[in-house]
Design a protein around this motif. Sequence first.
Motif: not given
Length: 90
Positions: A31-59
């Motif tokens: 059900t969870a994957f189906t919800i994800f697939a329907k939302k992604m298909s409807r919106e034509k995008r990943i339905p959440f922000e995908v980013s890198v956590d700056p805390f895990y920088s090389e420094k």
Amino acid sequence: MAQTLVNIRMDEELKKSMEQTCQELGMNMTTAFTIFAKKMSREKRIPFEVSVDPFYSEKNTNALNESIAQLKEGNVVIKTIEELEEMADG
């Protein structure tokens, strides 16, 4: 509507964690994957922000590894609030 089988590989611990979360939400993983697939298909995008956590920088990673090494040597690791805030800011 015809159904099809989709196989997904993932880390075992991640799967267990997702199953637990789905159970808490009153659904299963299908059900969870189906919800994800329907939302992604409807919106034509990943339905959440995908980013890198700056805390895990090389420094920061280097600073964490240095602290871990110090702890393994039996030393006490001391960081000032300024150093910790700098790490939080990336």
